[in-house]
Design a protein around this motif. Structure first.
Motif, mmCIF file in Angstrom:
data_model
loop_
_atom_site.group_PDB
_atom_site.id
_atom_site.type_symbol
_atom_site.label_atom_id
_atom_site.label_comp_id
_atom_site.label_asym_id
_atom_site.label_seq_id
_atom_site.Cartn_x
_atom_site.Cartn_y
_atom_site.Cartn_z
ATOM 1 N N GLU A 199 79.906 -65.039 -101.774
ATOM 2 C CA GLU A 199 78.464 -65.166 -101.534
ATOM 3 C C GLU A 199 77.742 -64.965 -102.868
ATOM 4 N N GLN A 254 79.355 -69.565 -94.653
ATOM 5 C CA GLN A 254 78.750 -70.720 -93.974
ATOM 6 C C GLN A 254 79.550 -71.984 -94.251
ATOM 7 N N ASP A 258 81.313 -74.244 -91.323
ATOM 8 C CA ASP A 258 81.071 -75.690 -91.213
ATOM 9 C C ASP A 258 82.376 -76.473 -91.240
ATOM 10 N N ASN A 303 75.779 -62.706 -92.125
ATOM 11 C CA ASN A 303 76.371 -64.039 -92.061
ATOM 12 C C ASN A 303 76.730 -64.391 -90.619
ATOM 13 N N PRO A 304 76.888 -65.680 -90.311
ATOM 14 C CA PRO A 304 77.397 -66.052 -88.986
ATOM 15 C C PRO A 304 78.813 -65.538 -88.804
#
Length: 404
Positions: A199, A254, A258, A303-304
């Motif tokens: 990150e 992320q 994805d 974060n997700p």
């Protein structure tokens, strides 16, 4: 042992072509249906008639020399192959395959096939060590191509070093092992995540963790050996990428989510062995942050959660999560398994010697919805991966049986 298997043997232009004739003979005698494709350069060393006689099939050389009007030759060869073997493989054909060049019968067939590909390089020692060749081989390994390492010894050019084509007996043995190994995951699509996500704070600083990717890569390699079609979504890793698996490189959590979601619908098993960052900087600076004050406050946002997202979306997918804990591991493991709708949860206490990040071994407990399934002592990560995948394969088989 190879009866009923179609092996496409690609022969390229090197003095080691004579060994390819011996390989063709061994594979045919073992029961394989061997279809030979020669480059024009290869025909300068060994006559096509040699391979025609040994394989009992016409030898393909020219893309435009179509002998059967009912099929397109290179597509027919590509579709019929259970395995493609290139021996000897020159630096030229390795470069073509790495960069998608299709300018002759062999390179065109290689781009069209979905069969596993084995490459047995043979070239001058300096050519083999050249950065361009090394980079092409690395790229192909990441795409799932498997290499049969050349030997060390006297080369035809007079040099002594690594570059000799592996002996026909060695190549044939590798092929037999490939077909003979138990394949409990044959036909399954397995997606593995590996490594620690990054990150970014600014262009030169980031948040990450100690994950090396070793556990994820071990799982990927074992799944491949069990017959699965394997894709690894890999973040920051220090371990070597295993041969024979596809690799998708990502950076952030992320990005990883994805990449996984893009492949999730067509996946049978997802194994979340990565260590994604739980938080990311709220604001990423586009320029390097200059040192000014004695302290700096960094605001982080959540974060997700990848495995939780998959747990909510899954239909028939079998999902396996990992929990790296330092205390109250079993309680946290069961909470995570239930909250994130995992089929299995692998717990490892990263405070234990021989377990956790960066090691070649691990000590794990595997849980399902009913509680502890098995507690494994310190084992190599490959062995842990094998035991985990055996449990997953049994559960999948049972699931299929119940539906039938």
């Amino acid at each position: 042992m190879l009866k009923g298997k179609t092996i496409v043997l690609g022969v390229t232009g090197g003095i080691a072509c004579y060994k390819a004739a011996a390989l063709c003979s061994k594979l045919t005698q073992a029961g394989a249906d061997v279809r030979v494709i020669m480059t024009v350069s290869a025909t300068k060393f060994v006559a096509p008639l040699t391979f025609q006689t040994l394989s009992r099939h016409d030898v393909a050389i020219d893309t435009f020399d179509e002998k059967d009007a009912s099929v397109v030759s290179h597509i027919n060869l590509a579709d019929s192959a259970d395995l493609v073997v290139i021996a000897p493989a020159t630096a030229n054909i390795i470069a073509k395959l790495a960069h998608g060049i299709a300018d002759d019968m062999l390179s065109t067939t290689l781009l069209a096939t979905e069969a596993p590909i084995f490459i047995a390089p043979a070239m001058n020692v300096h050519m083999y060590a050249h950065p361009a060749v090394a980079d092409n081989m690395r790229l192909l390994r990441e795409r799932g191509v498997q290499f049969i390492e050349p030997g060390v010894g006297q080369l035809a050019c007079g040099y002594v070093g690594k570059g000799r084509l592996a002996e026909p007996e060695e190549i044939a043995a590798e092929i037999e092992r490939f077909f003979d190994a138990p394949k409990p995951l044959a036909g399954k699509k397995v997606l593995v995540t590996a490594g620690g996500t990054v990150e970014r704070i600014d262009p030169v600083r980031y948040i990450t963790n100690d994950s090396s990717g070793k556990m994820g890569f071990a799982i990927a390699e074992e799944a491949k050996e069990m017959g699965a079609h394997v894709t690894v979504v890999a973040a920051n890793t220090s371990a070597a990428v295993p041969a024979g698996v596809g690799v998708v490189r990502v950076e952030s959590t992320q990005n990883m989510l994805d990449a996984v979601l893009a492949r999730f619908a067509e996946t049978d098993i997802v194994i979340k062995a990565a260590a994604p960052a739980d938080y990311r900087p709220a604001h990423r600076s586009e320029q390097k942050i200059k040192k000014k004050d004695e302290t700096m406050t960094l605001e982080l946002v959540k974060n997700p959660d990848i495995i939780e997202t998959l747990g909510k979306l899954k239909t028939n997918q079998f999902t396996i999560g990992f929990a790296a804990e330092t205390n109250d591991g079993e309680r946290y493991a069961m909470e995570k398994l239930n909250k994130k709708n995992c089929d299995l949860l692998v717990l490892n206490d990263v405070t234990m010697a021989g377990a956790g990040f960066g090691t070649d071994t691990n000590i794990v407990k595997i849980f399902d919805a009913g509680g502890l399934v098995v507690s494994l002592p310190q084992l190599s990560k490959r062995e842990v991966a094998r035991r985990l995948l055996e449990i997953a394969a049994e559960r999948l088989e049972g699931r299929g049986g119940s539906e039938a």
